[in-house]
Motif scaffolding. Sequence first.
Motif, mmCIF file in Angstrom:
data_model
loop_
_atom_site.group_PDB
_atom_site.id
_atom_site.type_symbol
_atom_site.label_atom_id
_atom_site.label_comp_id
_atom_site.label_asym_id
_atom_site.label_seq_id
_atom_site.Cartn_x
_atom_site.Cartn_y
_atom_site.Cartn_z
ATOM 1 N N LEU A 325 0.830 -1.189 0.000
ATOM 2 C CA LEU A 325 0.000 0.000 0.000
ATOM 3 C C LEU A 325 0.874 1.251 0.000
ATOM 4 N N TYR A 340 -11.242 -3.209 4.369
ATOM 5 C CA TYR A 340 -11.010 -1.769 4.357
ATOM 6 C C TYR A 340 -9.785 -1.425 5.196
ATOM 7 N N THR A 342 -7.424 1.994 6.573
ATOM 8 C CA THR A 342 -7.402 3.438 6.761
ATOM 9 C C THR A 342 -6.007 3.858 7.172
ATOM 10 N N LYS A 347 -6.915 8.432 4.504
ATOM 11 C CA LYS A 347 -7.273 7.748 3.272
ATOM 12 C C LYS A 347 -7.901 6.395 3.603
ATOM 13 N N ARG A 349 -9.343 2.966 2.025
ATOM 14 C CA ARG A 349 -9.251 2.173 0.806
ATOM 15 C C ARG A 349 -10.022 0.873 0.969
ATOM 16 N N VAL A 358 -7.027 -2.637 -4.976
ATOM 17 C CA VAL A 358 -7.262 -1.535 -4.044
ATOM 18 C C VAL A 358 -8.002 -0.407 -4.744
ATOM 19 N N SER A 359 -9.085 0.082 -4.107
ATOM 20 C CA SER A 359 -9.882 1.172 -4.646
ATOM 21 C C SER A 359 -10.035 2.274 -3.605
ATOM 22 N N VAL A 360 -10.264 3.484 -4.070
ATOM 23 C CA VAL A 360 -10.483 4.623 -3.183
ATOM 24 C C VAL A 360 -11.909 4.572 -2.643
ATOM 25 N N GLU A 363 -11.355 10.160 1.017
ATOM 26 C CA GLU A 363 -10.183 10.964 1.347
ATOM 27 C C GLU A 363 -10.622 11.968 2.406
ATOM 28 N N GLY A 384 -10.239 -1.124 -9.230
ATOM 29 C CA GLY A 384 -9.052 -0.969 -8.399
ATOM 30 C C GLY A 384 -7.823 -1.604 -9.002
#
Length: 419
Positions: A325, A340, A342, A347, A349, A358-360, A363, A384
């Motif tokens: 990451l 998930y 953090t 952030k 993810r 991995v996806s957003v 933010e 992702g």
Amino acid sequence: MKLRGAALALLLTTQCMPPIRVSTAFASRFGDNDQTRLARVLERLPRERTPRNQGLLAAVLQGDRREVAVYDIATHRPLWSQALAASGTPEIVGDALVVETGHTTQLLDLQTGASRGQVEHTGLELTGAARDGDRVVLCFSSGLAGGGRRSGRVVTLDARSGGVRWEHELSGLLGRPAALGGLAFIPWDRQSIAVLDLATGVEQARLRSTDDVLSWVFAGDGGVWYGGRGLYHLTADSASGTRQGSGLLVNPLQGVPGDPMLYQDGFLATTGTRTARDHIRFGFLPRVGEHGRAALHDDAVYLAYYRHLLAVDVGQGTVRWAQRLEEDVESLTVTARGVYVTSGTGKVRGVDPRTGAVSVVAELNAPLGAIAADFDALAAPSGGARPDGSVREQLVGLVLDADNLLVPFRGWLVGLLAM
């Protein structure tokens, strides 16, 4: 006349005597591993829980002035924040937030931050909180880091008013509680779990392990889960008090540097800051397996080690994927919809449990620490970036990470590659 005098003397003597206090919980003569009592407890437990929140995160903001904030992940914005010198990790309990602030523990409204009440610590440390229905149960202890004094206290509050409903004081260490089915499950001295009625405080059953250490307990889908290095599901078999008889699910990942437990140790008081324990942790979602024994959703356990994240097949013990990451993991949460992570910069993810993509998610742009995430009903992102190459190539890529903090982990990964 003599009888009347004797009766009067007895009455006066009785009135002068202090009241006799009968303990309704944690008594030394209460029977351990009683099958009948345990069966009554199991009858009260629901099979599923309904997620209350749609994606909220509570954290202690790390800065010159410490604040507590609650964020709505959907909008990426805080619901509220206020200056609170939090000395522990906040805990989301339904529509309320529990925050330890020095010598008191605050019960706050989750949506507004308004106070609902507080409890004085009386020289003890908060080990954790849990909620079921309109009751919040808090556990406090002294002697968590050693020393001569080992004492505990259980306090149950009305979740709406913050008023105290009942409490117990005892000798011995108490860990972070769980609550389900109108019952509180209290870890005690790393060997027992006392089950108390949330309405009355009366002990209903007690589980004691004869060959394992019980360091945590939590409630989830399927009932109550507990353990230390491995995982148990609370069933009738738990009355055996043994690893084999209770159906221990063994963690396939052993010897991880930092020696994390499978779940957060309920006998370690949290802090309001970032710690190494937050960076090195396992994540999993339990499910009910064959014969009611403990199993894991997707048959996977996840390991976060600073900015490295691994998914491992719990049955085979093999790595499914290994992801590097962009930032260190401060919080790792596994739900039925995804994994998930953090970071300390806010952030959030989402990670595909099958591929490691991995996806957003959000933010938040805030310096976060001491994070509590309630993501049960959060929709998992799609797409992702997947880790490149084969699983072996992914592991080699992690081994080549030159960060000095990862030196012990790189050595451990080399051992995985050699298997």
